[in-house]
Design an enzyme around this catalytic site. Structure first.
Site, short mmCIF file in Angstrom:
data_model
loop_
_atom_site.label_atom_id
_atom_site.label_comp_id
_atom_site.label_asym_id
_atom_site.label_seq_id
_atom_site.Cartn_x
_atom_site.Cartn_y
_atom_site.Cartn_z
N HIS A 1 -13.99 -54.15 -20.24
CA HIS A 1 -12.94 -53.52 -21.02
C HIS A 1 -12.50 -54.38 -22.20
O HIS A 1 -12.02 -53.87 -23.19
CB HIS A 1 -11.76 -53.14 -20.12
CG HIS A 1 -12.08 -51.93 -19.33
ND1 HIS A 1 -12.60 -51.99 -18.07
CD2 HIS A 1 -12.01 -50.61 -19.67
CE1 HIS A 1 -12.82 -50.76 -17.64
NE2 HIS A 1 -12.48 -49.91 -18.58
N GLU B 1 -18.03 -39.40 -14.16
CA GLU B 1 -18.46 -40.80 -14.25
C GLU B 1 -18.95 -41.33 -12.91
O GLU B 1 -19.16 -42.52 -12.76
CB GLU B 1 -17.34 -41.68 -14.83
CG GLU B 1 -16.01 -41.57 -14.13
CD GLU B 1 -14.92 -42.41 -14.79
OE1 GLU B 1 -15.23 -43.28 -15.61
OE2 GLU B 1 -13.75 -42.20 -14.45
N ASP C 1 -19.13 -46.07 -16.42
CA ASP C 1 -19.12 -46.05 -14.96
C ASP C 1 -20.30 -45.26 -14.40
O ASP C 1 -20.84 -45.61 -13.35
CB ASP C 1 -17.80 -45.47 -14.44
CG ASP C 1 -16.72 -46.54 -14.40
OD1 ASP C 1 -17.02 -47.68 -13.99
OD2 ASP C 1 -15.58 -46.26 -14.82
C1 PEP Z 1 -16.47 -44.83 -18.70
O1 PEP Z 1 -16.51 -45.18 -17.52
O2 PEP Z 1 -17.47 -44.60 -19.40
C2 PEP Z 1 -15.16 -44.69 -19.37
C3 PEP Z 1 -15.06 -44.13 -20.55
O3 PEP Z 1 -14.08 -45.19 -18.73
P1 PEP Z 1 -13.75 -46.77 -18.61
O4 PEP Z 1 -14.74 -47.49 -19.48
O5 PEP Z 1 -12.36 -46.95 -19.04
O6 PEP Z 1 -13.97 -47.01 -17.16
MG MG Z 2 -14.72 -45.21 -16.32
#
Ligand code: PEP
Ligand code: MG
Length: 540
Positions: free
Chosen positions: A185, A426, A450
């Site tokens: 993140h 996801e 994910d």
């Molecule tokens: C993902 O999993 O692609 C998504 C957009 O959510 P995050 O990256 O916040 O888990």
């Molecule tokens: Mg995600």
């Protein structure tokens, strides 16, 4: 000149002074053996805490309101609590270090408050703990977040999402970390901020690095400390060329994202906070396809209230002036952690208590979010989506909950608006069950970060596995195709909000699969619009 390498997490060239970010200490500093000196250290830390709280009080009063600011006022009063101060002084006299005495006294009084019958006093337990941990942090050398007087390049061992959200974003020209994965993140935030970033570098975080001139090349993953003249000139040229290509993309600003075959693709942006709306507008995105609401929860000591959430959402919705805003409900858990929910540590956090699982379990966490979202929907075009869905029953339970919230708001006479309901796809389970799920919702948004992690059984946080983490894997692409087909069959729209959505080598493939929307970092919109406008493909 020193040259080193790392893994590029976002492209671009940055030139500026290094700011080294040091984490808080993991062990409390021991007493120096002189009680007088320890007491003096405590007194000084207490005054630094007072100055920090005073600033926080002013900021909160201005940005959120007097009522919220009063919480900080209460904390300032606690700095003068005689019982607390006496306890610290006694412990120091008995040989404890200043930090240990502050921490132990804080814990003792916090437990005492928590055991009281009076609800108001009970609630003060958190404040006592908060104030004493502020003093402890100061005694450990943390001066209340990174202070950057001038723009510079942030160099750190690693950064957690909560640390990243507290950084002075407008001052950071680039990130360089020794650890970190390119799918984390923190890397995602660098992309939202549109600044070069390198992870897994070989940089050494010694004291001499602070303040030195650095160049970060996010195109090829190199950095230079004290570059020689030739290198600096070459890098400045590279930086200018990148700026020139960005200027060429300006021809696509304001143009509709439509292929030569007439297919419209919604090019939206991913954001983490109301502040990012500026970047969305500057990037010319047509809406917000993912507001990661958990960033509103990180880097603070208590959960945001319904009112705070409402204000944040309303700011975003109003800022977007009628364009769609997709708010994702809290996706806390895995790498995004907060202490105040008191969640247990887990063996497998990515497979654990996260995302919608927490919301469906805890009314007190889900309710303020949904109330705030529906209330913000009275000010513009709001969609809401739910993370980490695996089963149909979860969606049905969510829908019933949303209905209940709308009835509640109507009964209370609180203005609210309608919101489209969608889900993040996801998990492989949601992808494989997408035909059934599509009948229940208004849209799908695919979280490829994910989806890749769970399909390939590869922890996206583990830097050692970056080589194996392949979002282009045929299994991931097959699921992406299946999800789009299910959405089209049910007549709902579907988009991609994971990082893969910004991959220019796949844009045409996504159009062929039938995707209607791509939600990417604000800085990538024009580049993708160019590809779309020049494309001759259509859904197959
Ligand atoms: C993902 O999993 O692609 C998504 C957009 O959510 P995050 O990256 O916040 O888990
Ligand atoms: Mg995600």
């Amino acid at each position: 000149m020193l040259k080193g390498t790392g893994r590029p997490a976002y492209s671009g060239v940055a030139i500026g002074r290094a700011y080294v970010y040091h984490k808080q200490c993991s062990e409390l500093p021991a007493s120096c053996g002189d009680a007088g000196k320890e007491q003096q250290k405590f007194d000084e830390a207490k005054e630094t805490a007072r100055r920090q709280l005073q600033q926080l009080f002013e900021k909160t009063k201005q940005e959120i309101g007097e009522e919220q600011a009063m919480i900080i006022d209460v904390q300032m009063m606690m700095l003068d609590d005689l019982d607390y101060l006496e306890s610290v002084a006694d412990m120091i006299k008995d040989g404890a270090g200043a930090a240990q005495a502050a921490q132990d006294s804080g814990e003792f009084f916090s437990a005492a408050f928590a055991a009281m019958d009076d609800e108001y006093m009970k609630a003060r337990a958190v404040d006592v703990k908060d104030v004493s941990s502020r003093i402890v942090k100061i005694l450990c050398g943390d001066q209340g977040g990174l202070v950057m007087e001038q723009p510079g390049i942030l160099v750190a061992e690693d950064l957690t999402p909560s640390e990243t959200v507290q950084l002075p974003k407008d001052k950071i020209l680039a990130f360089v970390t020794r650890q970190g994965s390119s799918n984390s993140h923190t890397a995602i935030l660098a992309r939202i901020m549109n600044i070069p970033s390198l992870v897994q570098t070989d940089i050494s975080l010694d004291a001499q690095l602070d303040g030195k001139l650095m160049v970060v090349d996010g195109f090829d993953g190199t950095y230079y400390v004290e570059p020689d003249e030739a290198t600096l000139a070459a890098m400045q040229e590279k930086q200018q060329k990148a700026a020139q290509s960005r200027r060429q993309l300006e021809a696509y600003r304001g143009r509709p994202s439509v292929t030569k075959t007439g297919r419209k693709i919604n090019l939206y942006a991913n954001i983490g906070s109301p502040e990012d709306v500026k970047a969305v507008l500057a990037g010319d995105a047509e809406g917000i396809g993912l507001l990661r609401s958990e960033f509103l929860y990180l880097g603070r000591d208590t959960a945001p209230t319904e009112e705070e959430l409402f204000e944040a959402y309303r700011t975003v919705v109003e800022g977007m002036q009628g364009r769609r805003v997709v708010i994702r409900t809290l996706d806390i858990g895995a790498d995004k952690k907060v202490d105040y929910f008191g969640l247990d540590a887990e063996e497998n956090p990515a497979l654990g208590y996260r995302g919608i699982r927490i919301c469906l379990d805890k009314d007190e966490i889900f309710r303020p979010q949904m109330r705030a979202i529906y209330r913000a929907a009275a000010y513009g075009r709001v969609s809401v989506m739910f993370p980490m869905i695996t089963s149909l029953w979860e969606v049905r339970e969510i829908k019933a909950f949303c209905e209940k919230i709308r009835r509640e708001l109507a009964a209370e006479g609180i203005p609210f608006g309608e919101a489209e309901l969608g889900i993040m796809v996801e998990t492989p389970a949601a992808a494989l069950a997408s035909r059934e799920l599509a009948k229940e919702v208004d849209f799908f948004s695919v979280g490829t970060n994910d989806l890749t992690q769970y399909t390939l059984a590869i922890d996206r946080q583990n830097a050692k596995l970056d080589r194996f983490y392949d979002a282009h894997h045929p299994a991931v692409l097959a699921l992406l195709s299946m999800i789009a087909a299910s959405a089209r069959q049910a007549g709902i729209w579907c988009g991609i909000c994971g990082e893969l959505g910004a991959d220019p080598t796949l844009t045409e493939e996504f159009i062929k699969m039938g995707y209607d929307e791509l939600s990417v970092s604000p800085g990538r919109v024009l580049e993708l619009r160019k590809i779309i406008c020049e494309s001759e493909v259509c859904p197959q």
